[in-house]
Scaffold this motif. Structure first.
Motif, PDB file in Angstrom:
ATOM      1  N   UNK A  86       0.823  -1.213   0.000  1.00  0.00           N
ATOM      2  CA  UNK A  86       0.000   0.000   0.000  1.00  0.00           C
ATOM      3  C   UNK A  86       0.861   1.270   0.000  1.00  0.00           C
ATOM      4  N   UNK A  87       2.199   1.032   0.020  1.00  0.00           N
ATOM      5  CA  UNK A  87       3.151   2.126   0.161  1.00  0.00           C
ATOM      6  C   UNK A  87       2.966   3.233  -0.888  1.00  0.00           C
ATOM      7  N   UNK A  88       2.483   2.814  -2.088  1.00  0.00           N
ATOM      8  CA  UNK A  88       2.352   3.800  -3.172  1.00  0.00           C
ATOM      9  C   UNK A  88       1.292   4.853  -2.861  1.00  0.00           C
ATOM     10  N   UNK A  89       0.410   4.576  -1.876  1.00  0.00           N
ATOM     11  CA  UNK A  89      -0.621   5.559  -1.559  1.00  0.00           C
ATOM     12  C   UNK A  89      -0.225   6.455  -0.377  1.00  0.00           C
ATOM     13  N   UNK A  90       0.977   6.274   0.151  1.00  0.00           N
ATOM     14  CA  UNK A  90       1.408   7.103   1.281  1.00  0.00           C
ATOM     15  C   UNK A  90       1.512   8.578   0.880  1.00  0.00           C
ATOM     16  N   UNK A  91       1.375   9.434   1.878  1.00  0.00           N
ATOM     17  CA  UNK A  91       1.606  10.860   1.664  1.00  0.00           C
ATOM     18  C   UNK A  91       3.079  11.065   1.301  1.00  0.00           C
ATOM     19  N   UNK A  92       3.332  12.119   0.545  1.00  0.00           N
ATOM     20  CA  UNK A  92       4.722  12.392   0.103  1.00  0.00           C
ATOM     21  C   UNK A  92       5.661  12.546   1.287  1.00  0.00           C
ATOM     22  N   UNK A  93       5.155  13.132   2.367  1.00  0.00           N
ATOM     23  CA  UNK A  93       6.015  13.376   3.539  1.00  0.00           C
ATOM     24  C   UNK A  93       6.714  12.119   4.037  1.00  0.00           C
ATOM     25  N   UNK A  94       6.100  10.952   3.788  1.00  0.00           N
ATOM     26  CA  UNK A  94       6.658   9.721   4.356  1.00  0.00           C
ATOM     27  C   UNK A  94       8.048   9.409   3.791  1.00  0.00           C
ATOM     28  N   UNK A  95       8.368   9.988   2.642  1.00  0.00           N
ATOM     29  CA  UNK A  95       9.718   9.829   2.105  1.00  0.00           C
ATOM     30  C   UNK A  95      10.760  10.506   2.969  1.00  0.00           C
ATOM     31  N   UNK A  96      10.299  11.405   3.847  1.00  0.00           N
ATOM     32  CA  UNK A  96      11.236  12.178   4.680  1.00  0.00           C
ATOM     33  C   UNK A  96      11.191  11.777   6.147  1.00  0.00           C
ATOM     34  N   UNK A  97      10.285  10.872   6.493  1.00  0.00           N
ATOM     35  CA  UNK A  97      10.141  10.488   7.895  1.00  0.00           C
ATOM     36  C   UNK A  97      10.741   9.102   8.095  1.00  0.00           C
ATOM     37  N   UNK A 129      -2.381   9.860  13.264  1.00  0.00           N
ATOM     38  CA  UNK A 129      -1.332   9.032  12.659  1.00  0.00           C
ATOM     39  C   UNK A 129      -1.703   8.602  11.241  1.00  0.00           C
ATOM     40  N   UNK A 130      -2.948   8.198  11.050  1.00  0.00           N
ATOM     41  CA  UNK A 130      -3.401   7.796   9.711  1.00  0.00           C
ATOM     42  C   UNK A 130      -3.307   8.985   8.752  1.00  0.00           C
ATOM     43  N   UNK A 131      -3.716  10.152   9.236  1.00  0.00           N
ATOM     44  CA  UNK A 131      -3.639  11.355   8.387  1.00  0.00           C
ATOM     45  C   UNK A 131      -2.189  11.632   8.003  1.00  0.00           C
ATOM     46  N   UNK A 132      -1.275  11.519   8.971  1.00  0.00           N
ATOM     47  CA  UNK A 132       0.137  11.771   8.678  1.00  0.00           C
ATOM     48  C   UNK A 132       0.673  10.809   7.620  1.00  0.00           C
ATOM     49  N   UNK A 133       0.287   9.550   7.737  1.00  0.00           N
ATOM     50  CA  UNK A 133       0.830   8.540   6.822  1.00  0.00           C
ATOM     51  C   UNK A 133       0.230   8.672   5.417  1.00  0.00           C
ATOM     52  N   UNK A 134      -1.040   9.034   5.324  1.00  0.00           N
ATOM     53  CA  UNK A 134      -1.710   8.931   4.027  1.00  0.00           C
ATOM     54  C   UNK A 134      -2.040  10.235   3.320  1.00  0.00           C
ATOM     55  N   UNK A 135      -2.208  11.326   4.064  1.00  0.00           N
ATOM     56  CA  UNK A 135      -2.819  12.493   3.432  1.00  0.00           C
ATOM     57  C   UNK A 135      -1.844  13.556   2.944  1.00  0.00           C
ATOM     58  N   UNK A 136      -1.823  13.768   1.647  1.00  0.00           N
ATOM     59  CA  UNK A 136      -1.255  14.988   1.101  1.00  0.00           C
ATOM     60  C   UNK A 136      -2.365  16.029   1.054  1.00  0.00           C
ATOM     61  N   UNK A 160       4.626  -0.194   9.578  1.00  0.00           N
ATOM     62  CA  UNK A 160       5.940   0.429   9.749  1.00  0.00           C
ATOM     63  C   UNK A 160       5.854   1.953   9.623  1.00  0.00           C
ATOM     64  N   UNK A 161       5.044   2.415   8.693  1.00  0.00           N
ATOM     65  CA  UNK A 161       4.885   3.866   8.514  1.00  0.00           C
ATOM     66  C   UNK A 161       4.202   4.470   9.746  1.00  0.00           C
ATOM     67  N   UNK A 162       3.232   3.764  10.302  1.00  0.00           N
ATOM     68  CA  UNK A 162       2.541   4.266  11.500  1.00  0.00           C
ATOM     69  C   UNK A 162       3.510   4.356  12.679  1.00  0.00           C
ATOM     70  N   UNK A 163       4.418   3.397  12.797  1.00  0.00           N
ATOM     71  CA  UNK A 163       5.409   3.453  13.882  1.00  0.00           C
ATOM     72  C   UNK A 163       6.286   4.697  13.726  1.00  0.00           C
ATOM     73  N   UNK A 164       6.688   4.983  12.487  1.00  0.00           N
ATOM     74  CA  UNK A 164       7.543   6.161  12.270  1.00  0.00           C
ATOM     75  C   UNK A 164       6.826   7.450  12.690  1.00  0.00           C
ATOM     76  N   UNK A 165       5.566   7.595  12.308  1.00  0.00           N
ATOM     77  CA  UNK A 165       4.885   8.843  12.684  1.00  0.00           C
ATOM     78  C   UNK A 165       4.525   8.863  14.175  1.00  0.00           C
ATOM     79  N   UNK A 166       4.296   7.711  14.755  1.00  0.00           N
ATOM     80  CA  UNK A 166       4.037   7.657  16.204  1.00  0.00           C
ATOM     81  C   UNK A 166       5.278   8.144  16.961  1.00  0.00           C
ATOM     82  N   UNK A 167       6.452   7.657  16.518  1.00  0.00           N
ATOM     83  CA  UNK A 167       7.721   8.102  17.122  1.00  0.00           C
ATOM     84  C   UNK A 167       7.839   9.626  17.064  1.00  0.00           C
ATOM     85  N   UNK A 168       7.473  10.182  15.934  1.00  0.00           N
ATOM     86  CA  UNK A 168       7.583  11.631  15.747  1.00  0.00           C
ATOM     87  C   UNK A 168       6.505  12.391  16.521  1.00  0.00           C
ATOM     88  N   UNK A 169       5.440  11.698  16.927  1.00  0.00           N
ATOM     89  CA  UNK A 169       4.323  12.379  17.597  1.00  0.00           C
ATOM     90  C   UNK A 169       4.529  12.503  19.101  1.00  0.00           C
TER      91      UNK A 169
END
Lengths: 394, 394
Positions: free
Chosen positions: A1-12, B107-114, B254-263
């Motif tokens: 599902x990685x292709x649907x991630x927000x762009x920011x995730x490339x930097x986190x 967290x979901x918003x951070x991972x997915x939303x541009x 994995x993406x959720x863990x990264x944004x949780x760490x940052x939160x």
């Protein structure tokens, strides 16, 4: 599902330090890698008693939903302590309780940062803040951290080039460098921020842990109206509560409340009420004095051992407080490469590179933690690291 | 300093409900406005005992920094419970502990939303989620919530028009409407999301609170790989712990863990360890059964009182669980205007409008909470509201 991630995730990215901590779980390795307070300094018994009082005297306050701003008694204690420590008069309403001071950075980023805005950082900078800001896709600019604080000429030059939204800094016993701002630098950076309309975001988790020299006031005291101040109970009580706070006024305070509501509604009522009970019945001054003495002693042991075991050409910061000491290897040496040799010698540290946002910077630096190791472990670990260094530098 | 705020701050407002709660602090007002669980259902004594065990048996685990992912024993309990409740087999590693389930939305918003990405919401939708998503500046689209779940034809039509990033929904006893998805709708929405590649974000804080009808499996069980599931201890134990969780796998996890760490680095170790001790020594099944019976009774009392006191033309939802009941006034009536009359009659509710992102929608709706009032207060409060309605509709 990685292709649907927000762009920011490339930097986190995952925290490099948290990854290292997994490697160092091996009990035969002496680790100076973590950033942990010493668990022997946790007031466990007093906390257990405080929990009993909180949960029997007024359980509903500890268990029900609560205001986003935080517990009024807790905020009043923090305000009172700023007055005691540095004569800073605050209205408790201008203090918001947060889920650790890491959350303060997330909240400040939410309130202030549009994508591409410039955030100024110290060089090196606190890794956790780099992570939290990165989620909001700013542009990072950095200024060198000198022995007495930031290079303000570099800051002026940077602002002349392009405007910046905020300057994030840790003026007391910085993580990772252990460096602190002199009184003159505190005044000067405040003056600069006021004059240039730059928001000063002051993170102060270690301010109470000064074991040498004189306590200095926060930059905030010289730059009110143009600064935000953050604090934490993690290093003076325990990090397991995840209790921090943020000081801000007026519109900024109101905006921070709105994003806090959107982040986690409020910080746990339970931890807040237990902390209030602890603060009311426990001698925090004596407790903090004990931590200071212990960490100061451990720092001295580490500095002495380094003088004995490290080869020439390796220099160190000599912090007057906090939990970290910064090591600079001769130019051209890579602390990342040293890491392999060190782990083979059963000792670990954090390479300095992750604390720099500029590629190619900090290769020859590393961070040592002295708060969470006994005197014996410090002596033995530094001896091992000295051996690794000797072999590495040959 | 407001002029330097990020653009998003124009879209992030204080919770209207939290503002109403301040007005209703007046003890002479009977309030159905809050969304609070009944504090008489908090297992205070068992929690006090759990706190003692956590802080005396292994205080360092409760007080030191801890992994971002959350406590392993707590995650294992949650996995086990999903298996018991709905035969859902989860690896505890696929469950992350959060600071309340509100944080899951952040967290979901951070991972997915541009910025500008489309988020589909139910109409009406949970206000806290609207707030959390708003920080990330999506475009909201909504589909009607029918008696048996969302209008899937509307969802298909919406997706035909333009792609959407995710669909956020509360399939059990939704806040604010009290409505639930039928088993058929659960299967159908899962099939649609799988077929159209739409991420289903399922928020389930009330699922255990069913007091009527049959327990139904989460949509997640039909849409694994295309969905994220959120849960909370707030309604089955206590909200003061701010303990929630999020279920996700692989890259998303994995993406959720990264944004949780940052939160906030991690959720407090203390609350997690106390909860583990509570779950190990306390009969949660009996406790949840007690809450269900109580809320079910209170809901029945409210429905009966409404039938007695509300004028014709006013309709209500009849929830099978949860904490809320939804009232629809005749077309053209404004519940915002009714509010003034209600407060004069010493009773309060939440107008429905804040639960709609589309302007002009929901004017004639309102939400009543039945969990946090005694039988007597419900009868008296509904009688007062009936009187206010009679006068208002004349």
């Amino acid at each position: 599902m990685q292709e649907t991630f927000a762009k920011r995730m490339g930097k986190v990215h995952r925290s490099f330090i948290r990854e290292i901590l997994k490697v160092t779980a091996d009990p035969s390795i002496i680790s100076f890698a973590g950033g942990l307070p010493n668990p022997e300094c946790f007031p466990s018994k007093a906390i257990a008693e405080a929990a009993q009082r909180a949960l029997t005297n007024a359980p509903v306050s500890a268990l029900q939903y609560a205001p986003t701003e935080g517990d009024p008694e807790l905020r009043a204690w923090i305000a009172e302590r700023y007055d005691q420590r540095m004569g800073l008069k605050l209205d408790p309403d201008d203090i918001l309780i947060t889920t650790g001071s890491q959350q303060c950075v997330d909240m400040v980023a939410k309130v202030f940062l549009d994508q591409g805005d410039t955030v100024v950082l110290e060089r090196p900078a606190y890794l956790g803040a780099i992570q939290s800001f990165s989620v909001f896709e700013p542009q990072f600019r950095t200024i060198p951290l000198l022995e007495d604080g930031p290079d303000l000429d570099a800051l002026e030059a940077l602002l002349d080039e392009a405007p910046a939204k905020l300057f994030y800094a840790v003026p007391n016993f910085q993580n990772p460098s252990g460096l602190s701002y002199s009184l003159e630098k505190r005044r000067a950076v405040a003056e600069l921020c006021l004059r240039r309309g730059l928001l000063f975001v002051e993170d102060d988790p270690y301010g109470e842990l000064r074991f040498k020299g004189e306590h200095l006031p926060s930059v905030y005291t010289f730059a009110e109206g143009q600064s935000i101040l953050m604090g934490s109970f993690s290093k003076i009580a325990t990090p397991g509560f995840r209790l921090g706070w943020i000081v801000a006024r007026g519109d900024v305070r109101d905006a921070l409340i709105r994003v806090k509501q959107a982040s986690d509604l409020h910080t746990p009522s339970l931890t807040q009420r237990i902390m209030v009970e602890l603060l009311q019945h426990f001698d925090m001054d004596a407790h903090i004095a004990m931590i200071r003495e212990r960490y100061g002693h451990q720092r001295n042991v580490m500095v002495e051992a380094i003088r004995e075991h490290f080869p020439e050409g390796v220099t160190i910061s000599e912090p007057e407080g906090g939990m970290f000491l910064w090591v600079t290897l001769p130019q051209g040496c890579s602390s990342m490469q040293l890491m392999d040799k060190a782990v083979a010698c059963k000792v670990a540290f954090v390479p300095g590179k992750p604390f720099y946002v500029d590629p190619g910077e900090g290769e020859n630096t590393l961070r040592l933690n002295f708060s969470n190791a006994s005197e014996e472990m410090i002596r033995e670990g530094v001896a091992r690291l000295g051996k690794a260094l000797q072999e590495f530098l040959q």
